[in-house]
Design a protein around this motif. Sequence first.
Motif, PDB file in Angstrom:
ATOM      1  N   THR A 152       0.785  -1.192   0.131  1.00  0.00           N
ATOM      2  CA  THR A 152      -0.026  -0.011  -0.061  1.00  0.00           C
ATOM      3  C   THR A 152       0.704   1.179   0.025  1.00  0.00           C
ATOM      4  OG1 THR A 152      -1.403  -1.158   1.291  1.00  0.00           O
ATOM      5  CG2 THR A 152      -1.997   0.974   1.223  1.00  0.00           C
ATOM      6  N   THR A 497      -9.221  -8.580  -4.186  1.00  0.00           N
ATOM      7  CA  THR A 497      -9.624  -7.192  -4.962  1.00  0.00           C
ATOM      8  C   THR A 497      -8.385  -7.258  -6.071  1.00  0.00           C
ATOM      9  OG1 THR A 497      -9.734  -4.909  -4.627  1.00  0.00           O
ATOM     10  CG2 THR A 497      -7.871  -5.776  -3.519  1.00  0.00           C
ATOM     11  N   SER A 499      -5.880  -4.626  -7.858  1.00  0.00           N
ATOM     12  CA  SER A 499      -5.320  -3.324  -7.634  1.00  0.00           C
ATOM     13  C   SER A 499      -4.426  -3.182  -9.009  1.00  0.00           C
ATOM     14  CB  SER A 499      -4.150  -3.657  -6.739  1.00  0.00           C
ATOM     15  OG  SER A 499      -3.415  -4.671  -6.717  1.00  0.00           O
ATOM     16  N   ARG A 520      -3.393   1.940  -7.508  1.00  0.00           N
ATOM     17  CA  ARG A 520      -4.069   1.374  -6.084  1.00  0.00           C
ATOM     18  C   ARG A 520      -3.409   0.543  -5.395  1.00  0.00           C
ATOM     19  NH1 ARG A 520     -10.403   0.769  -6.571  1.00  0.00           N
ATOM     20  NH2 ARG A 520     -10.007   3.166  -6.427  1.00  0.00           N
ATOM     21  N   PHE A 522      -3.594  -2.339  -1.886  1.00  0.00           N
ATOM     22  CA  PHE A 522      -4.517  -3.059  -1.074  1.00  0.00           C
ATOM     23  C   PHE A 522      -3.919  -3.727   0.176  1.00  0.00           C
ATOM     24  CE2 PHE A 522      -5.871  -7.519  -0.557  1.00  0.00           C
ATOM     25  CZ  PHE A 522      -7.163  -7.237  -0.268  1.00  0.00           C
ATOM     26  N   SER A 524      -4.861  -6.715   3.038  1.00  0.00           N
ATOM     27  CA  SER A 524      -5.814  -7.229   3.541  1.00  0.00           C
ATOM     28  C   SER A 524      -6.376  -7.493   4.979  1.00  0.00           C
ATOM     29  CB  SER A 524      -5.566  -9.122   3.189  1.00  0.00           C
ATOM     30  OG  SER A 524      -4.430  -9.347   3.875  1.00  0.00           O
ATOM     31  N   ARG A 542      -7.392   0.238   1.462  1.00  0.00           N
ATOM     32  CA  ARG A 542      -7.043   0.684   0.070  1.00  0.00           C
ATOM     33  C   ARG A 542      -6.710   2.015  -0.121  1.00  0.00           C
ATOM     34  NH1 ARG A 542     -11.727  -2.160   0.484  1.00  0.00           N
ATOM     35  NH2 ARG A 542     -11.995  -4.275  -0.712  1.00  0.00           N
TER      36      ARG A 542
END
Length: 755
Positions: A152, A497, A499, A520, A522, A524, A542
């Motif tokens: 991230t 998801t 990214s 982006r 992510f 968890s 996110r």
Amino acid sequence: MKKLHMAILCAGAASWASIAAAQGVPAQAAAVDDGGEIVVTAQKRAQSVQDVGISLTAIGADELRRNQMTDVNQLANQISNVVATTSSNLPAFTVRGIGLNEFASNFDSPVAVHIDEVYKSKPYMLSMPFYDIQRVEALKGPQGTLFGRNTTGGSVNYYTQEPQFTPSGGFNASIDNYGRVRGDGFLNQPLSDTVAARASYYVAQGWGGPYRNLLTGKDFGKPNQLAGRLQLKWAGEGTTARLMVYGFKDKSQLTPYKSPGLFNPDGSYCAAVFTGAIQKDRDACLKFGPFVPGADPRGLRETQSIRNMNADAPWKADNSAFGGYLRLEQEAGAFQLTSITAYDQFVRDQVDDGDNTPYIAVNQLLYSRIKQFSQELRATAKFDRLNVLIGGFFEHDSIDEANSANTIENPLPGLPPFAPRLAADFKQKVRSLAIFTNNEYALTDQLSLIVGLRYTNDRTKIDGAAYLGADDPSGRRHLVTPVIPVDALVAHRTDGTTSFRGGINWKASRDQLFYASISRGFRSGGYSVPFGGVITTFDPERLTAYEIGSKSRLLGRTLDLNLAAFFYDYKDIQTNVDDPLSPLVPITRNIGGSRTYGAEAELTWRPDPSWTVRLGGSYLDAKFRNTTAVITTYAGPVPLDGKRPVNTPKWTAQGMIQKSVPLNDDLDLIGSTDFKYTAKRYLEATNQLFDRAPAYWVQNARLAVASKSGGWEIAAWGKNIFNKDYLTYINNISFFRIEIYGEPVSYGLSASIKF
């Protein structure tokens, strides 16, 4: 699960073996070229750092050695908009305000760390020293389409020196004024025309330290570490295999905490807490108020000096680790296939005295054992104007953890004498699967587009309990008998998801790059298991990052100037906070979103081979937004909306100046100094005066005599030469407070030899 591991391993080997007859030369690790320019693999291919449309800082082997960057703290001091924290021997990077502020050990950091592209999932795995390193690349912003999990905030990538086909060796040694001795070295030997071996080691020992335990009258802080690494490299006809195994043992005395008191004699909170004065007047308040009649006065108030302590259970490690990886590379026509299979095991077994007193008030036993297996398979190729990367990633880690805090002589929590330990015991398993791609297409000779995607599916299982326990720790895990159950949970969650990364690079000239990107990241969800508290779950977070920047070479290519501006939109942030669900020990939970605006500038000037000047600065404006979270503090409930996230100083700056002067035809005199400035920031999300860390400036210096050939060097050095006291970590718990400071001034001698 073992069968699944074997299946994935076999699939990786089969993919490699099926094309073993293909021809070609494998891509080699990047290095520093003759002009001092660092070549990096930030996009899984060799490029000049000035040609990569990503905000990154790269540091080469010589600078790592000379500045003794064997841990995360020393490295962070030379990277703009990056700070490092270490709580309970859990090192972690914070990049542009995105990081980990935890003493729980079962969370992955939002800033991923890779060693030779192997993902290290838990922060305590970074407590091992870094040695025999070729370079470090610190990439800022989400990097999920290229590197591992949970990127991230960014990715810090270490690359070790690999075996070479020419014999060589060397060692480095240093000693400081506290009696701490450190040494590392390597021996590289070709075994045949196609096989080479490299052995590396690191040793740290000592008979003193920068701290003193007034309770025992002895100096404290001596290291006791031993690490080793053995590598074999086979370079065949279009095929390369690299096998590495390592081991690590640590029985060091760790950085002590300061724990200023919170109370008046009548048991109410002390006024110095609310004004923040306890950071300077550490003995202004009592630790236990009226609750310890006849107590030793050394334990009732904190000592003023950060070098002094009064601990009955001093901070100490008994940690160990081992593991390794097998890396296979194969050229197959236009494609290069890479398989990286890795296994790591780390046991963290530590003791600490949270309240820093002679009493058994918050004496903690911390145990974690992680077993981690990972497999990455990827293919890269270049087709005319198109660079392609596709790959898959699997990781499984299992954690066995048991923690407890003994409060038998601390009546503040009101715990019954037959259940004095706040305890937690759990097992956690994480399985992560991902597929990813990152592609760059040159529309023209000057303009290119980047598109990357990553789909991640993470499954987390927990089986644990939190309780009040008896004072009867036993076994390696220091398990205690449950007396009063508080909470138990057997559960699992799956988070998945996609990214992405999209960007555009414009190479306006040979020496000018402009870039823009949107990406982006992510991270968890998971579970928070506090000592004697309620077990909670939290959702994924996110981050969407928007960035523009430029990289320029000016003044006859002697000056590199890199600029970047960015905006971060952060959702469902996972943050460690005090919470009504867990009144004694903080938990991690989602607290809403934040928005961050920032800018950075880095300048490197080499007017001639004798000079290197590097300067950098950054601005960060970050605030929690759209959050209804209200957090309990000493001052009562505090809403978080509009507050600054943890570790987000508005201004930071760093720099390094190095000058060499010839003494004669064979010798050079090399002088250097480096510094880091960090503006005031908050180390708790509630942004109260007692959460604030003052601004600080830390400066180091070094003077060396070296042979022009680079064969040897002798140096005198000093760290934190102005002896600044600076906070790196705060934890404001309901009945005590933890502060961790950077190390005081140290100075010493070092020597290096290469042959």
